[in-house]
Design an enzyme around this catalytic site. Structure first.
Site, PDB file in Angstrom:
ATOM      1  CE  LYS A  20       6.334  -3.535  11.277  1.00 30.61           C
ATOM      2  NZ  LYS A  20       6.189  -4.485  10.180  1.00 30.61           N
ATOM      3  CD  GLN A  21       2.715  -0.053   9.932  1.00 29.29           C
ATOM      4  OE1 GLN A  21       3.213  -1.178   9.972  1.00 29.29           O
ATOM      5  NE2 GLN A  21       2.620   0.664   8.835  1.00 29.29           N
ATOM      6  CD1 TRP A  40       1.053  -0.126   2.885  1.00 26.60           C
ATOM      7  CD2 TRP A  40      -0.697   1.035   3.651  1.00 26.60           C
ATOM      8  NE1 TRP A  40       1.358   0.288   4.157  1.00 26.60           N
ATOM      9  CE2 TRP A  40       0.304   1.017   4.652  1.00 26.60           C
ATOM     10  CE3 TRP A  40      -1.878   1.711   3.924  1.00 26.60           C
ATOM     11  CZ2 TRP A  40       0.160   1.641   5.876  1.00 26.60           C
ATOM     12  CZ3 TRP A  40      -2.022   2.331   5.157  1.00 26.60           C
ATOM     13  CH2 TRP A  40      -1.016   2.296   6.114  1.00 26.60           C
ATOM     14  CD  GLU A  46       2.872  -4.916   8.261  1.00 32.21           C
ATOM     15  OE1 GLU A  46       4.050  -4.852   8.645  1.00 32.21           O
ATOM     16  OE2 GLU A  46       2.537  -5.092   7.080  1.00 32.21           O
TER      17      GLU A  46
HETATM   18  O1  IFM Z   1       3.600  -1.528   3.623  1.00 27.08           O
HETATM   19  C1  IFM Z   1       4.529  -1.593   4.648  1.00 27.08           C
HETATM   20  C2  IFM Z   1       3.809  -1.869   5.949  1.00 27.08           C
HETATM   21  O2  IFM Z   1       2.905  -0.852   6.262  1.00 27.08           O
HETATM   22  C3  IFM Z   1       4.803  -2.012   7.069  1.00 27.08           C
HETATM   23  N1  IFM Z   1       5.716  -3.090   6.754  1.00 27.08           N
HETATM   24  C4  IFM Z   1       6.459  -2.850   5.533  1.00 27.08           C
HETATM   25  C5  IFM Z   1       5.521  -2.671   4.352  1.00 27.08           C
HETATM   26  C6  IFM Z   1       6.300  -2.384   3.073  1.00 27.08           C
HETATM   27  O3  IFM Z   1       6.955  -1.160   3.159  1.00 27.08           O
END
Ligand code: IFM
Length: 799
Positions: free
Chosen positions: A613-614, A354, A493
């Protein structure tokens, strides 16, 4: 360091992989890592050349299971060029490499303005004496099939001969990512080599499964003193060309290696080998190539440069350089998506996630034709996405979380936790929100460009099918009186299931639901707006029945958005998770960015904790300006005021480990938009992501393209509040004291080179002279119309 260069002094084997990534040169068609031409692949060096969209699928056995992965293929290496010395009357010394004790000094400079990688080394050969090496490399931005390497060897205090070995190496595998070592990495088959006099060697091969033909041709010439001997020796998997040239102080040896690369995916060629040999034969000398190459870069910089004083400005320019090398004007002619790690390394196998969500908004305002091509990559795979949805009993389009050549789901089924050495199930394919990212990009692109041709055709079809997928997947919960989307994974994730649950995925991920509601609402708007005949055509083409639309409307207004303790919940049940003792983990580990790996290695699971994670919920503040976000919540029957949003921001800030480079970028953006001073801390981290390799060794496996492009957009749209909505440019600048001065140009509708500059507490907007219509500019307190040829200055309220 000067504004336009990126420099490394001294040779540091431990930093070599990182430098190779950051010194990659590319032109959108292909890219080559900044590896040393004297060195072979191994623990220190990792040469890599990747062509956009050149993928191959291999089968491997992992942990007793058969797994299939598609990878971006490491192509034959065109770089090899090594040298050894023979003093007059002496014997040949060893081949010189930076890893030998003969190295006295080493310096690398990436010249961003001209797109060059310049390297200077000094060796002392035991028998011969001191040798200076000055090498300039380019991957041609004007002719995307060409690359060149000029090497000037200067004997300081001795005379004799130098032997130069130039090669094309087909003995190449995908070895850039250590974690993938258990997998099959041999993608190249049927390697053949040959020679074409005078001075041209060639090598061709095929990828083992995708059957892509690849051909390279190299012309190596010594300029100046004629070689005393020369031999072209095509080997089984290496095409080698050796030249022996006299050398003496004041009589340097200059060797020019020019390389052409073609693949069978190229348009307008008969066969890759013939095309490569012809192209290299016709290529001019290095000086002329350099001239055309720097000219092409000059044109690109004119359309894209961003000017910010100081270190932040230098880093942003480096980011821009790498974005433009991955997605250049040449990309507009290719069938490729946005590779998450650029064309700079093999992490994530060159897959498309994405991340385009962080890249296209920047490109839309500079290279809209490139954005269009990237969206067309998605459109070409719409049918595949519809088949994926059908396979799980749904209608509409289910785009894959990871996409490659044909748009099937490329997400691996198992991933390795390097900390525990265990292979674990990978459920990230449940990130169906990728579809909303595609839809969002379609919409943004069309708003920025006014490209109704795309919007009404490919764009509408894509949007409608994604909306349909959401509307179909939302199930009404009568007890709740709301629709629910269950069994998904959000942008965070870490959470891929409820603690202890067998069923993968989570319910009611707020980000997924709110963006789904937005997508459906946009699709309905568009269906209303389409000319009647086109609407009918589209409905027929996608077999969409009018009867489906009332449910769409209802779903878009009644998707469930959970709350807890006065904040928006990341998903239903989030509040039931345990609090993590963040301080204890910070004290025990150097870095807790990858908390998931730490906990798994401890026999625990991050699924049990309120730890992200984010950015997940906060992604909404990245995608939607405050008023639009409030409107979206209103549509869903919730009142979102500044207080709830601020509480939500603080809540998740305290519970996020930033295990993705996208995380700090998004947090920086969200905080800047709510005018908080701590935005800079996150923006700063996002700037450091790759140059300081903050995720611990990941940049050596490729740059983080989303974060790089995102930092540019953080200035372009985040700090300016720039929106392209309806037929107006909206501006709502926010103060960020550390970045109080910036300037850039952009392309908006028919206006090329609109300039936007913030300095001395004011914002200056200039529209270049043209025949185009004036631009309506909407600021917080007024609306003005700026005519072509006019520059307007707006005083900004004090920070
Ligand atoms: O798309 C990202 C994801 O949001 C976090 N892990 C790495 C992926 C690729 O950059």
């Amino acid at each position: 360091m000067p504004e336009w260069t990126w420099e490394y002094d001294g040779y540091d084997p431990a930093a070599e992989r990182l430098r190779e990534s950051l010194c990659t040169l590319g032109n959108g068609y292909f890219a080559t890592r900044g590896a040393m031409p004297e060195c072979r692949a191994g623990l220190v060096h990792c040469p890599g050349t990747y062509a956009a969209g050149c993928h191959n699928r291999l089968e491997s056995d992992v942990a007793g299971r058969r797994v299939v992965n598609e990878d971006m293929v490491n192509l034959p290496n065109w770089l090899p060029l090594r040298f050894r010395l023979r003093p007059a009357g002496g014997t040949w010394g060893r081949w010189l490499t930076p890893d030998s004790p003969a190295l006295l000094g080493h310096r690398q400079v990436l010249d961003l303005r001209r797109g060059l990688f310049v390297r200077e080394s000094r060796y002392r050969d035991r028998a011969a004496g001191a040798l200076r090496v000055a090498q300039t490399r380019l991957v041609h931005m004007g002719d995307p099939h060409l690359a060149a390497l000029r090497t000037v060897l200067t004997a300081e205090d001795w005379s004799g001969e130098v032997e130069v070995e130039s090669a094309l190496d087909g003995e190449v595998t995908n070895t850039n990512v250590h974690r993938y070592r258990a997998l099959d990495r041999h993608h190249l088959t049927r390697v053949r080599t040959g020679a074409r006099e005078p001075g041209t060697a060639w090598l061709c091969c095929r990828t083992s499964t995708s059957g892509i033909g690849i051909a390279l041709a190299a012309r190596t010439v010594a300029v100046g003193p004629a070689p005393s001997s020369e031999r072209l020796r095509p080997d089984r998997r290496r095409a080698v060309h050796r030249l022996v040239v006299p050398i003496a102080p004041g009589r340097p040896v200059e060797v020019q290696k020019t390389v052409a690369l073609h693949t069978s995916r190229d348009a307008a060629i008969s066969d890759p080998l013939g095309a490569a040999v012809d192209r290299v034969t016709e290529a001019p000398d290095f000086a002329a190539l350099l001239h055309a190459h720097t000219d092409a870069w000059r044109r690109i910089w004119r359309r894209a440069d961003i000017r910010i004083p100081g270190r932040a400005g230098r880093i942003l320019r480096l980011h821009l350089f790498h974005v433009l090398q991955t997605l250049s004007p040449h990309t507009a002619d290719l069938d490729v998506g946005v590779p998450a790690r650029g064309l700079h390394g093999e992490a994530y196998r060159g897959h498309v996630f994405w991340d385009e969500l962080f890249v296209l908004p920047y490109l839309n305002l500079h290279f809209p034709d490139v954005s269009r091509a990237l969206l067309t990559y998605r459109y070409r795979r719409l049918d595949r996405a519809c088949r994926a949805a059908a396979a799980v009993g749904r209608t509409g389009a289910m785009y894959p979380w990871q996409s490659g050549s044909d748009g099937r789901e490329e997400t691996q089924e198992l991933h390795l936790n390097p900390r525990s050495g265990r292979w674990l199930p990978d459920r990230s394919r449940l990130q169906h929100h990728v579809g909303s990212a595609v839809a969002y990009n379609v919409w943004q692109y069309c708003e920025a460009t006014g490209d109704t041709e795309f919007l009404y055709t490919k764009g509408a079809e894509t949007l409608v099918q994604i909306a349909r997928f959401w509307a179909d997947g939302a199930v009404l919960d009568p007890a709740l009186g709301r629709y629910r989307i269950r069994g998904v994974v959000g942008p965070d994730e870490y959470h891929d299931a409820y603690p202890g649950a067998v069923r993968p995925g989570l319910d009611d991920n707020t980000y997924t639901n709110v963006t789904a509601s937005w997508v459906i609402a946009r699709a309905l708007d568009l269906l209303r707006r389409l000319p009647a005949w086109r609407r009918q055509e589209l409905m027929e083409r996608v077999a969409l029945d009018e009867g489906e639309l009332p449910k769409w409307e209802d779903v878009s207004r009644r998707l469930h958005v959970p709350f807890h303790r006065g904040v928006i919940s990341q998903f239903e049940g989030y509040d039931d998770l345990a609090e993590l003792d963040w301080d204890a983990y910070r004290a025990r580990y150097d870095s807790i960015r990858r908390l998931d790996r730490i906990l798994e290695a401890e026999g625990d699971t991050v699924n049990r904790y309120k730890a992200s994670k984010q950015a997940d919920v906060l992604m909404l503040g990245y995608l939607f300006p405050p008023a639009e976000l409030r409107g979206l919540f209103r549509r869903l029957g919730h009142h979102l005021d500044d207080e709830v949003w601020s509480r939500t921001v603080d809540y998740y800030l305290r519970r996020t480990s930033h295990g993705s480079t996208l995380s700090e970028l998004v947090h920086g953006w969200v905080l800047a938009r709510v005018r908080r001073a701590d935005a800079w801390q996150y923006f700063h981290e996002a700037l450091e992501s790759d140059i300081a390799d903050v995720q611990g060794g990941t940049t050596g496996e490729g740059i983080h393209l989303g974060a790089m492009a995102g930092t540019l957009d953080l200035v372009q749209r985040g700090l300016t509040g720039l929106e392209t909505r309806g037929d107006a440019l909206l501006l709502d600048p926010v103060p960020l004291p550390v970045l109080s001065e910036y300037g850039f140009t952009l392309r908006y509708r028919g206006h090329w080179g609109i300039s936007l500059r913030r300095h001395s507490g004011q914002l200056e907007l200039g529209i270049p002279d043209s025949e185009e219509s004036p631009v309506r500019v909407v600021l917080a307190d007024r609306t003005v119309t700026v005519a072509p040829g006019e520059t307007r200055t707006f005083r900004l309220p004090p920070a």
